[in-house]
Design a protein around this motif. Structure first.
Motif, PDB file in Angstrom:
ATOM      1  N   GLU A 152     -34.827 -10.200  76.620  1.00 46.86           N
ATOM      2  CA  GLU A 152     -34.406 -10.304  75.227  1.00 46.86           C
ATOM      3  C   GLU A 152     -32.889 -10.391  75.075  1.00 46.86           C
ATOM      4  O   GLU A 152     -32.381 -10.548  73.959  1.00 46.86           O
ATOM      5  N   ALA A 193     -34.158 -16.219  80.753  1.00 52.63           N
ATOM      6  CA  ALA A 193     -33.172 -15.629  79.855  1.00 52.63           C
ATOM      7  C   ALA A 193     -31.757 -15.855  80.369  1.00 52.63           C
ATOM      8  O   ALA A 193     -30.829 -16.116  79.590  1.00 52.63           O
ATOM      9  N   GLU A 203     -29.439 -11.821  74.633  1.00 52.27           N
ATOM     10  CA  GLU A 203     -29.039 -13.094  74.045  1.00 52.27           C
ATOM     11  C   GLU A 203     -27.701 -13.536  74.627  1.00 52.27           C
ATOM     12  O   GLU A 203     -26.686 -12.859  74.467  1.00 52.27           O
TER      13      GLU A 203
END
Length: 273
Positions: free
Chosen positions: A114, A142, A116
């Protein structure tokens, strides 16, 4: 292995964080893996970034590896970023940061699927950190988000060799840690995960070995290596298991006169955006 079969086997106590660090430091003393890794990363950066470059170091530890890379690369990144959740490691990373890049963006936190990232990095480095990141493919995806359009993600991970083969033979004794560490992770699992995510990757096998010459006749030292391989304390297990581990380590070691060399290569996986 199913849970029922595990219950019938005496399990080694999983390593605490302190014991893992102790065993890892012992590994570093005998490891000869890092020189090929350093040369490979220097080659990749010079090829893809002939001019100024930025680098994000995921799982940077104390910053020692990239610091050593710079001693052969002879040029700092204009921008250096890092993720490192371990407080002690992060403190050392901060003291070393000025030497790692002209600008620093250091985060004392875990990298997650997750997280960013903005696409501002020429190189993203994941050096032997995917063992803590399961499933690996999601973390790689990611990390790719941080790459510039022509950037490259560099992953160092064990192939299905060396420790991995011994872990196969002692799979019933592999310790399960609550922090997610899976020392049995390898490119044998990673590459199919990336393929399923439609991520194209190229694997290059790098030479590497552990020099057991100085500890060859020291059962305690070799057993410490066995503890690291399985991620748990073997000394509390039956003597037959300890002797079996010592036999496996020695049987997988090349004995060349006075040199005792355990094959432990590293894979470099390159992922392009």
């Amino acid at each position: 292995m199913n849970p029922e079969s595990r219950q019938s086997v005496i399990q080694p106590a999983p390593f605490s964080e302190a014991r893992y660090a102790e065993a890892f430091n012992f590994l570093v003393k005998v490891s000869r893996e890092y020189e090929p890794m350093k040369r490979a990363l220097v080659r990749v950066i010079n090829k893809h970034c002939p001019g100024p470059y930025s680098l994000l170091d995921i799982g940077a530890g104390r910053g020692i590896f990239f610091h050593d890379v710079l001693s052969e690369l002879y040029r700092q990144p204009c921008r250096y970023g890092a993720y490192e959740p371990n407080a002690n490691h992060f403190q050392e990373l901060q003291t070393r940061a000025e030497a790692l890049g002209e600008q620093q963006e250091l985060r004392q936190q875990s990298f997650t699927p997750e997280s960013e990232l903005k696409p501002v990095w020429d190189v993203v480095l994941m050096s032997h950190c995917l063992y803590w990141m399961q499933p690996m493919g999601k973390y790689v995806r990611a990390a790719m988000a941080g790459l510039k359009p022509d950037g490259v993600l560099v992953i160092f991970l064990q192939p299905a060799a060396g420790f991995y083969l011994i872990q196969n033979d002692f799979s019933e004794l592999m310790s399960i840690r609550e922090d997610g560490l899976n020392t049995h992770s390898s490119t044998l699992e990673l590459m199919p995960e990336l393929s399923e995510l439609n991520i194209e990757a190229v694997e290059e096998l790098l030479p590497g070995y552990l020099d057991f010459s100085g500890i060859w006749n020291d059962d305690e030292a070799l057993l410490e290596m066995g503890c690291f391989i399985l991620g748990g304390e073997l000394r509390g297990l039956p003597e037959s298991i300890q002797k079996s581990m010592l036999h496996h380590i020695r049987a997988n070691t090349l004995q060349l006169d006075q040199f005792k060399l355990f094959n432990q290569p590293t894979s470099m996986v390159l992922v392009y955006k």
